[in-house]
Scaffold this motif. Sequence first.
Motif, short mmCIF file in Angstrom:
data_model
loop_
_atom_site.label_atom_id
_atom_site.label_comp_id
_atom_site.label_asym_id
_atom_site.label_seq_id
_atom_site.Cartn_x
_atom_site.Cartn_y
_atom_site.Cartn_z
N GLN A 148 47.77 32.81 4.11
CA GLN A 148 47.40 33.56 5.32
C GLN A 148 46.13 32.96 5.90
OE1 GLN A 148 47.66 37.86 5.27
NE2 GLN A 148 48.62 37.79 3.26
N GLY A 149 45.99 33.07 7.23
CA GLY A 149 44.81 32.50 7.87
C GLY A 149 44.66 31.04 7.48
N VAL A 150 43.46 30.65 7.08
CA VAL A 150 43.27 29.26 6.63
C VAL A 150 43.10 29.22 5.10
CG1 VAL A 150 42.25 28.42 8.77
CG2 VAL A 150 40.75 29.46 7.04
N PHE A 151 43.57 30.26 4.44
CA PHE A 151 43.28 30.42 3.02
C PHE A 151 44.33 29.80 2.12
CE2 PHE A 151 43.51 33.03 -0.92
CZ PHE A 151 42.29 32.66 -1.44
N SER A 152 43.88 29.08 1.12
CA SER A 152 44.81 28.71 0.04
C SER A 152 44.11 28.93 -1.30
CB SER A 152 45.29 27.27 0.18
OG SER A 152 44.22 26.39 0.08
N PHE A 153 44.90 29.42 -2.22
CA PHE A 153 44.42 29.66 -3.58
C PHE A 153 45.20 28.72 -4.49
CE2 PHE A 153 44.91 32.34 -7.56
CZ PHE A 153 43.66 31.98 -8.05
N ASP B 237 36.53 28.95 3.77
CA ASP B 237 37.87 29.27 4.30
C ASP B 237 38.26 30.70 3.91
OD1 ASP B 237 38.17 26.81 5.41
OD2 ASP B 237 39.61 26.05 3.93
N TYR B 238 37.92 31.07 2.70
CA TYR B 238 38.24 32.43 2.24
C TYR B 238 37.52 33.46 3.09
CZ TYR B 238 38.18 36.53 -0.83
OH TYR B 238 38.28 37.81 -1.33
N ALA B 239 36.21 33.24 3.30
CA ALA B 239 35.43 34.20 4.10
C ALA B 239 35.98 34.29 5.52
CB ALA B 239 33.96 33.77 4.12
N MET B 240 36.33 33.15 6.10
CA MET B 240 36.84 33.18 7.48
C MET B 240 38.20 33.86 7.54
SD MET B 240 34.24 32.10 8.86
CE MET B 240 34.52 31.92 10.59
N THR B 241 38.96 33.77 6.47
CA THR B 241 40.27 34.46 6.45
C THR B 241 40.09 35.97 6.31
OG1 THR B 241 41.33 32.49 5.59
CG2 THR B 241 42.50 34.57 5.26
#
Length: 384
Positions: free
Chosen positions: A75-80, A143-147
Amino acid sequence: MSTTNDRVVVVGAGVSGLAIARELAPDHDVIVLDKGGIAADTSSRASGMISLSLEPFPDEWATFALSQFRDLDGQGVFSFTERETVRLVPEANADLYTDQAPDGGEFLPRDALKRRFPESFGDLSAYGGGLLYDGTGYLDALDYAMTLKWAAERNGAGIFRDHEVTDIRSKDGTVTGVETEYGVIDADHVVFATGWKTRDLLADHVELPVRPLRWNAVVIEPDNPLPDDCPMGSEPTMRIYWRPTDHGNVLVGGNEHLLDDPEGTPMSVQESFRKGVVEDVAPLLNGAAAGTIRREDCCPTADCASPDGLPIIDTPREVPDGLAVVTGLHGRGVMLSPVTGRAVRSLVTGEEPPFPMTQFRLNRFDNRSTNFDYRSHWGTGEDD
Ligand SMILES: Cc1cc2nc3c(=O)[nH]c(=O)nc-3n(C[C@H](O)[C@H](O)[C@H](O)COP(=O)(O)OP(=O)(O)OC[C@H]3O[C@@H](n4cnc5c(N)ncnc54)[C@H](O)[C@@H]3O)c2cc1C
């Protein structure tokens, strides 16, 4: 307790404040205010290690947070990126683990470790092997924070940078809003997620036993990219961790310690840390000893330590009703942020969270002094 569309002002747009906004935005009027930028303080400096199963947390925190990272992936720009973790075991300690590894890990003697990850390791001659764990992974903290920001805004949250909060407003023992450099903003609930600064900001209302905490991290580009299966890991005697990045580089961090004057602390890493990374850690990974340091980071201000190494997420009885406090993330604020978000939601709404909350309470500390020593999570026995 809140009713739908109550206004919640969240002070601080680090990962804690943004995770709280994401949780509350679907059914509250959420405003996030940060005196600087979005995640521009400690949060963007985080190494993005998600090693919940190795931390001294209740299993329910780890399970909840991990499931949230998995759900948010894509989702968003997030990857785990899920990746195994190896805790190296010095030769002298290897006998301790041959029968049983702690925390659900598996002990692999040195040769078995090298066979399992044939392209990843360099010189492991000082180690008897390693403890291997799954259920761990990494993310890019910005990226996590922006997502989180994107997810909160999609549900109507307003997120504002360059808005310093200078005080709280209350009437008859209940919070009514915040004062900012631009005037008063009314609110039914106020959440302070301002890292170690929470201590000073709320000093007139409550004594918070937290202290600034500094970390160091560098990114090394090895002379050949690390393989795709390179595990994350840690070297407990030096208190240093590493994780691969998406470009075949390796991020190495650690050497955390308490600070007295974060604002006067240089932005670069400590010379002793850099030397330790180059001389002692880089040789452990294939090609890293001949690599080049491409990035250096420490928090420009600081992360925030608590006496027992666990966060404070609470509505303390000393503060006006409707005021919640989030601080003391102790170097684990990114991996715990899904728990932080849901914990604050439960404080605001009265809903039952799927994990225990007692370890978050401020009243677990009889002594609220900031004169405490650093509590390590490394589990070496030295500082625990
Ligand atoms: C080098 C390094 C590596 C790390 N690695 C990891 C890791 O691998 N995994 C992990 O889980 N954690 C890691 N951490 C820890 C993690 O970064 C922190 O625990 C986490 O970012 C804390 O987030 P926060 O939102 O609580 O605080 P912060 O990110 O500090 O955010 C607080 C915000 O409050 C704002 N603020 C302060 N005062 C005011 C005011 N008066 N008005 C308005 N706004 C205000 C600040 O501008 C700031 O943006 C690392 C930290 C560092 C420095």
